[in-house]
Write an enzyme that holds these catalytic residues in place. Sequence first.
Site, short mmCIF file in Angstrom:
data_model
loop_
_atom_site.label_atom_id
_atom_site.label_comp_id
_atom_site.label_asym_id
_atom_site.label_seq_id
_atom_site.Cartn_x
_atom_site.Cartn_y
_atom_site.Cartn_z
N CYS A 4 0.90 -1.33 -0.07
CA CYS A 4 -0.12 0.10 0.06
C CYS A 4 0.96 1.39 -0.03
O CYS A 4 2.02 1.11 0.19
CB CYS A 4 -0.85 -0.01 1.20
SG CYS A 4 -0.20 0.17 2.76
N CYS A 11 39.58 -18.35 -21.03
CA CYS A 11 38.67 -17.89 -21.70
C CYS A 11 37.42 -17.56 -20.63
O CYS A 11 36.87 -16.54 -20.58
CB CYS A 11 38.20 -18.23 -23.17
SG CYS A 11 39.70 -17.91 -24.27
N ASP A 47 6.71 26.85 -34.47
CA ASP A 47 7.78 27.05 -35.71
C ASP A 47 6.80 26.96 -36.79
O ASP A 47 5.82 26.64 -37.03
CB ASP A 47 8.64 25.73 -35.67
CG ASP A 47 9.69 25.87 -36.68
OD1 ASP A 47 10.13 27.14 -37.03
OD2 ASP A 47 9.74 24.85 -37.10
#
Length: 791
Positions: free
Chosen positions: A19, A90, A493
């Site tokens: 809540c 790796c 514009d």
Amino acid sequence: MVDTLAFDQLSLSIEGMTCSACSSRLERAFKSQQGIVDADVNLQLERANVKFQPEEIDLEGVVDVVERTGFNVGTESKSFGLEGMTCANCASRAEKALNNSPGVLSANVNLALETSEVTYYQHVTGFQQLQNMVEQVGFRLTQQTTTDQKIDDDPVERAERYRLLLACVISVPFMVQMIAKWTGWEEIHLMPAAEIALATILFWIVGPKFFMSALKAFQNKSANMDVLVSLGTLSAYLFSWFLTIRLGEAAEGELYFEAAVLIMTLVLLGKNLESRAKRATSAAIRELLNIRPNTVTIVDENGAGVERPLFQLKLGDLFQCQAGQVIAADGEIVQGSAHVDEALVTGESRAIAKEVGDRVIEGSVNLDGYFVVRTTAVGEESTLQKIVKMIEQAQVGKTSIQRLVDLVSGVFVPVVMTIAALVIVLWIAFTGDFERAFINGVTVLVIACPCALGLATPTAVMTGVGAGARSGILFKDLGVLEAVRKIDTIVLDKTGTLTEITPALQNGEVVGDLSPTRCLQIAGSLQAQSAHPIAEAFTQELKKADLSRLEVQGFLSVVGKGVQGSIEEQTYYLGSRDFMELQGISIGEFADYEDTVFLCNETGLLAFYQIHEQVRSFADVVVSKLKRMGLEVLLLSGDSSKRVSRLAEQVGIESWFGKLLPEDKVSHIQEREAKGHVTAMIGDGINDAPALAAASIGIAVRSNTNVAMEVAPVTLMHSDLRLIPAIIEVSKVTFRKIKQNLFWAFIYNILMLPLAAFGFLNPTIAGAAMALSSVTVVLNSLWLRRWRPAF
């Protein structure tokens, strides 16, 4: 003053909030932590946005605040492919890189399967960030599943539904008993042993959800709705045990297990309905994400189409799109043509012709043709993901109203607990009836509903933002949605906003020694380097004449005036009369020509082209509507005063200014802002970006230039001017809905608490009313989904 550049932003998924008291508690905990500058916690999105100083607190410190407050940070586990590994070293290097990534909790790399299992904090990191970390050590991360491609049913919600189903089954006998009692069949009731068994099962399976949340709230010296529910149900449950022990067989028909069971079931039902309704308020995001296809036909090195999962599509890949298919990614058409419907993405439902060289948007639908697309954006860089991100950003945060409501919610539960205690004391004092006093106190605890207050604002905001997005209106953040309704001045514009983005070349005339074809080829080649709307007109003419572009050296663009460059060791200039004067080139008798672009070399004028601009549909209607809404409309343009004046008169604008550079537009806007006006600047293109940033609200009309979109707080996904008044309308209707929600939430509590205190309600009815109040607020917000622009 602290330098804001030293701040880091962090978004966390928060689990365990029930809540608004929970979200307020966490927000207070964040703000009291040293090193955290600001925080917004959104209950509906279950998200926390935290601004902090990295030199004082790190990610783990922020997470620790969440856990100390009694909540959890959401995590996600995914499997990725890992390419390029050749040995154990790796794999070790890749695993180390992943484990060192911010937000990653654990990463395990399997060399044999070439996979990695990664667990990380949601929203803190993702595939793109992990891929970048792995690439730094020489490997490549690939997605292995499509689980993130769609937003589907949440397993947590499924578990909640199963709990609700069990609760409903257990509640049926108690409901029958209660109805029989109300209708006079008091001899129909369960045996005490049956009531105890059923109530205990429910409390063991469903109860911990409420009890643990209440315990965490108490541990943090706070209180939430679960505290009220837990106190009410436990009180009824324990009091019934007390009566059973004290009265023995005489307790049959006198127990309150039914109240405890029905309260918990009704609250759980209300939470479920509330969750479903809240999910509907965020439907706009799911609808956008779910329009993406699962697979895509990628063109391989042999030119053949191979169907693969969408996540395997990479930047630069070619993919096919047949009629009726959804376009899988942003890209540029390299073969074929078709009509495309972009309604699902932009809100503009019409067929748009697309051919080679045109850009297409992920999520659009190929209506009637076939084409091959080169991928230009994937993942977070795609238009669709940017839209989703803007919607999410707009839904996070809090309005000024919500902050006030949070203060009320923070003291609401303690006040209700105090009232309940007073009710018990006063009833005992005046009536001596402990049982009646106890039940009335429980009813007060159960009837109070802080959730309705907490849900009033965020559910309306989420639905309003989603409704705007469906119509093509995107708000960058919640503060913008709130501020838009206060706008009193609209600044427009001209080019690309009031007029079509691409003007047309109406007439072209050669005055020099070169041929018309050669002049057009030179002009088109120069303009091909520019992003100005007029450049597109030349490019289109170049295509129509089937002329190739010439190589341009030393290209230079002077904003608002023209361009220049060298072709075959000859310098050419293309632009306005002012641009030619700047270069010291005389254009003689043609100097008075309006709406004209001149092509010159160092010796003089070669040709000129008259430009025709088409006014957008409904421009005059929109201006008239904005005036009726009480707004001042202003036109600012870099074009000649004569041309601006003509357009202003045509669409009904009285205030206009022409021949303005970008910095001049900024000055006009700042002057009005200084006088206390709230301005909204509407434009598109690079030259509008400064003015968009200077205005209180910048509104970008989406175009091929995304600079305006990055600067503006509001983006219109298509160029229909009727969306301009709709921006203000959706803001006003959203905040009108917020006020309605708050009214009903406050009225509910103001009316129901006295009724409960004076004994006119029982705990079962109180539980139903409390659940109904939250659901009513959410359903009222859902009416916003029906909103559409008024045109």
